[in-house]
Structures are given as C-alpha cells and as structure tokens.
Enzyme design. Structure first.
Site, mmCIF file in Angstrom:
data_model
loop_
_atom_site.group_PDB
_atom_site.id
_atom_site.type_symbol
_atom_site.label_atom_id
_atom_site.label_comp_id
_atom_site.label_asym_id
_atom_site.label_seq_id
_atom_site.Cartn_x
_atom_site.Cartn_y
_atom_site.Cartn_z
ATOM 1 N N TYR A 131 0.813 -1.213 0.000
ATOM 2 C CA TYR A 131 0.000 0.000 0.000
ATOM 3 C C TYR A 131 0.850 1.268 0.000
ATOM 4 O O TYR A 131 0.311 2.367 0.033
ATOM 5 C CB TYR A 131 -0.950 0.016 1.200
ATOM 6 N N LYS A 178 3.962 -13.836 5.937
ATOM 7 C CA LYS A 178 4.361 -14.753 4.865
ATOM 8 C C LYS A 178 5.902 -14.758 4.837
ATOM 9 O O LYS A 178 6.534 -14.676 3.780
ATOM 10 C CB LYS A 178 3.769 -14.255 3.533
ATOM 11 N N ASP A 211 -1.320 -17.924 5.445
ATOM 12 C CA ASP A 211 -2.295 -18.805 4.771
ATOM 13 C C ASP A 211 -2.896 -19.788 5.773
ATOM 14 O O ASP A 211 -4.106 -20.076 5.739
ATOM 15 C CB ASP A 211 -1.697 -19.524 3.546
ATOM 16 N N ASP A 235 -5.803 -6.590 5.504
ATOM 17 C CA ASP A 235 -6.958 -6.172 4.719
ATOM 18 C C ASP A 235 -7.833 -7.399 4.435
ATOM 19 O O ASP A 235 -9.049 -7.382 4.610
ATOM 20 C CB ASP A 235 -6.449 -5.562 3.407
#
Ligand code: NAP
Length: 484
Positions: A131, A178, A211, A235
């Site tokens: 972002y 991640k 995940d 988000d």
C-alpha cells in the site's frame, strides 16, 4: 457521562451508504455524549469530481489537523484511473499506522459459528507494505509494485498490538506473516514481533503463517485473541473475520496514529444500497463507540454498546441478518437502539477498557545502524523481447572491462541464465544480476555509468538498477528461485 471536556471531531459523511451510517452513529453519539462538537468536512467521490486528484481537499486536512480525531464514512475509490484512494491518502497523511478491527460474535445474529465465542481483534499495519503505492510499468507488458516494510513501521505496529492487548485485558497475540516466502519484508515483521514479545511476558505470543491463519480462522476462529499482521494480509483477513460474525455491517474499525485517530467501519460505500434505508449501521456505530473510548468517554461508549447488543438480542435487526423476525430499516434500527439506552444484553459482556498507550512518535529517521556495509554488485532490470539464450551472451559481452561479471539472469523471479534446461514462460522484463569483481563500500558512479552504457551498447533498454549490499556480512537481498 463526562460534562467536563468538549471534544471537537471532524465528521466526514462519505459516499454511497456513508451519509446514512454516519447519521445513525452521530444520532447515538450525540445522545450519549453531548459534549461533542462536530466539524463537517468532505472527501471522496464528489471531491474527485471537482478535479482534486487526491480526493481530500485542503479544508479537510486543515480540520483534521485541528481536531486530531475524525469519524468517517466510507469513501468510493475510483478503479483503474490515475486517482489514489482518498482513504489511503488520509491514513498516510496523518500517519495512522495501526488499523484496529474487532471481530466479535453478536447476540441475535445467527451465523454458522454462533455459540463458538469469537472475540478477537485484528491489528493491521496501515501505511506500509504494497500500500506504499509505488507502482511502475517497467515495460509496456510488466507492472511492478514495491512492497516496503521498515523496521520502524514494524516496531510501531507490534508495540500497538501488545499495548492494545493489555488495554483490553487480552491473553495472547499472534503475528501472521508470509515470512517463509518473503524473507526480507515479511521476515522483518516476524523478527520484530519475536523480539518485542519478550517485553510482554504476561501475553502469550506466537507466529503463524498467513495462509494457515486464514485456514484456522475459517476452522476454529475462537482460538484467536489479537492477530497482528501486515497491511495486505490484514486487509484480507479482517474482511474474512467480518464474514465469520455476520458480515461487513458488523465490522467496526479505528485508524490509530501517534496523535491522530480516524474511526471508520471496515466496509465500503456499497453504492447499490445508497439512500435505500436498508443497510446496517452497526459497524459505523461501533466505530463511534471505539472513538468514544479513545476520547476517554468510557461511560457513553458502554451506554451505546449495551443498547446495540440489547437491540440485536431482542430480535431487531437490518436486512443483512437472516432470522425468523422481519428486518427493519436503518432509521428504525437506530431509533430502537436509542430507545434501549440504559438497557443491557443478557448474553454479551462488555470488556473492561483501559486507555491504550499509543507508541510515541520516534524522533530519528534511522533506527538500525550497521557496522559494516559492502556493495557486491547490482541488479539491472532490462527490457528485451528475445530469449535467455540470446540475452545472456549480450550481458556477458557488456560486462567486459567494466569490473562487473554476470552472476545470473532471472525472469519473473526464476533463474533462466546460465541456461537451466527448463523452460519457464518469460516476459520482456529481465533481472540481470551483476557482481563486482572486487566488492567495495560504495560502487563508484562512473563504473555504474560505464556498465549501463555497455548494456545500452548491446541494444538493450534498462529500466532500473538496485544495488546488492551486505550489511554486517549478511546478504541484504534474496536469491532468485533456482539461484545457487
Ligand atoms: P463494500 O462497499 O464494503 O460492499 C460489499 C458488500 O458488503 C455489499 O454489497 C454488502 O453485501 C455488504 N455490506 C457492506 N456494508 C454493509 C452494511 N453497512 N450493511 C450491510 N451490508 C453491507 O465493498 P465494495 O462494493 O467492494 O466497495 C464499494 C466502494 O467502497 C469501492 O469504491 C471501494 O473502493 C470503497 N471502499 C471504501 C472503504 C473505506 O472507505 N474505508 C473500504 C472498502 C471499500 P451484499 O451485497 O451481500 O448485501
């Protein structure tokens, strides 16, 4: 309720369903906390139409600079134009680096998880990551977006998550990243979390891969208390969280900065429902409740929260809640909550809230110092319409006499030269990794210039270069897939 202090708040109605949900929240806040003075300001679609590319006029920036607190409706983001999101602009201009999104089971709102006791908060980093909005078309075919993560940004979001957990008397903080794939960016998030967790021995802390976090959220959401994560991950999982407890109509949020806070629902402007008096204002109302707590108006906040829960528990709800009882409109729902001021739900306990310690604004720009800095080469990104077997020798020839040698070429992150015998699908953007024959502290500019000229001499167009450094002996870059 406190009559001692007046609070001036910037009020942004927003687009689509914004004016309806904001009006509902304002009605209840005014009734519970009369010492609020509203300063109305605009942002979003109408502002874009006036030709203000940021979607945020100076008058709104000035208002927020004065008031330091805003209650804001959703703003429409133009898709695919040059304009940036006015929401993101506001968050970044005022450095509201933390986005706090509670996800809690509501009484009277049946979902497939009803009764499981979901009660968590997602703390999303709010200004960095993908972002940062630094995007380029590197070739007419290949777009690039920079994912920026700073140790200062990680520090602030982790501190906020741990402090928030303490202010609500929570037991654990999970950090979702991640880091297994993005070792430098998401890896910095994970390592900062693990370091800071030692300062909060009263809170259980653990790392979870994002995940698996999504998987666990769908499978056993009640195991989470506070989840802290990066902007993009946050988000997505916070919308997932909203889905667990009855939808976006029930998801409030707060954007917290060092000394500015913007309170808004997680949902957007849902244009198809605009002006229809059917949408659920609960998310916006509870964003207002979070604002009251931020202002120290704990009594007024609990008055509204209790009335909302009592209303839902008694079977009054908007159209997004599927039960045997018919829905009511936005206005009637708001009026019912107002009529329930002073009443409490029987199956919902309001948490004890203590004022939260927001991390102080760091005074310096640089936070991490290194003893030893080395430059060992550079990555040069070139545009080329042919194949790796043709490009490799061109680069090798270009390196002659420059002090650089070709280490490898990758395409979309995978090594393609020296030839590997595999055949990945390629595009016209190539990353050429050039090592210096002799590493230096800083590679002299004329040497870089000579190298780029030699690349151009081979008929190749270069787009950008990135230095390859070692900080205190450790590689400050990652290897390509398949690079040894
Ligand atoms: P959205 O406006 O959040 O709406 C998606 C769906 O969520 C709606 O169609 C509706 O679902 C449900 N929903 C949202 N708010 C609801 C409410 N208060 N009560 C009941 N249901 C509600 O997302 P979008 O359609 O992707 O985005 C529309 C615009 O909003 C875009 O321009 C986007 O950029 C902007 N946006 C702004 C913000 C912000 O200002 N912070 C955040 C997100 C999006 P059903 O269709 O199933 O009824």
């Amino acid at each position: 309720m406190s009559q001692l202090k007046t609070h001036t708040i910037t009020l942004i109605a927003g687009d689509g369903i914004g004016p309806e949900v904001v009006a509902s929240a304002k009605t209840l806040i005014d009734a519970a906390c009369p010492n609020i003075i509203w300063e109305e300001a605009e942002a979003g679609a109408e502002v874009f139409k006036k030709g203000i590319a940021s979607g945020v006029p100076q008058a709104t920036i000035d208002s927020l600079n004065r008031t330091r607190v805003a209650l804001k409706g959703p703003l429409e983001t133009p898709v695919g134009f040059g304009e940036k999101s006015a929401n993101v602009t506001l968050r970044k201009l005022f450095e509201t680096f933390a986005n706090i999104r509670p996800v809690r089971e509501f009484p009277g709102v049946p979902t497939r998880f009803s009764g499981s006791g979901i009660d968590m908060v997602i703390v999303r980093e709010n200004v960095e990551d993908l972002y940062a909005g630094i995007e380029h078309m590197q070739t007419p075919d290949v777009a690039q977006c920079l994912k920026l993560i700073s140790s200062k940004g990680c520090d602030k979001i982790m501190r906020t998550a741990f402090e928030f957990a303490r202010s609500e008397g929570r037991k654990s903080v999970a950090c979702a990243t991640k880091a297994n794939i993005m070792k430098k960016t998401e890896g910095l998030v994970k390592s900062t979390f693990e370091k800071m967790a030692k300062e909060y021995p009263d809170l259980e802390s653990w790392h979870i891969i994002i995940d698996n976090c999504a998987h666990q959220l769908a499978k056993k959401p009640e195991q989470f208390d506070v989840i802290v994560t990066t902007n993009m991950n946050g988000d997505i999982i916070s919308d997932l969280g909203s889905g667990l407890i009855g939808g976006l109509g029930f998801a409030p949020g707060a954007n917290i900065g060092h000394d500015v806070a913007i309170f808004e629902a997680v949902h957007g402007s849902a244009p198809k429902y605009a002006g229809k008096d059917t949408i659920n204002p609960t998310a916006m109302i509870l964003s207002g409740v979070m604002m009251l707590r931020y202002l120290g108006e704990f009594e007024a906040a609990s008055l509204i929260e209790n009335a909302v829960m009592h209303t839902l528990e008694s079977g009054i709800h908007t159209r997004d809640v599927v039960t045997d009882t018919p829905p009511v409109g936005t206005k009637a729902y708001t009026a019912a909550i107002l009529g329930n001021f002073g009443k409490k739900p029987s199956n919902y306990r309001i948490r004890e809230h203590k004022p939260m310690k927001v991390p102080a604004r760091p005074s310096s720009t640089v936070v991490t110092k290194v003893e030893k800095r080395e430059t060992i080469g550079m990555d040069v990104f070139v545009e080329f319409g042919g194949g790796a077997a043709e490009l490799g020798p061109k680069l090798e020839a270009a390196c002659q006499g420059t002090g650089f040698k070709l280490k490898m070429i990758s395409n979309r992150g995978t090594v393609v030269y020296p030839l590997t015998g595999t055949a990945p699908d390629v595009v016209d953007q190539w990353r050429c990794r050039l090592y210096l024959e002799i590493p230096v502290v800083e590679v002299p500019l004329p040497q870089v210039h000579q190298m780029l000229q030699a690349i151009e001499g081979q008929g190749l167009r270069w787009m950008h270069i990135e230095k390859l450094c070692k900080f205190d002996g450790a590689d400050a870059f990652t290897k390509a897939q398949g690079e040894n």
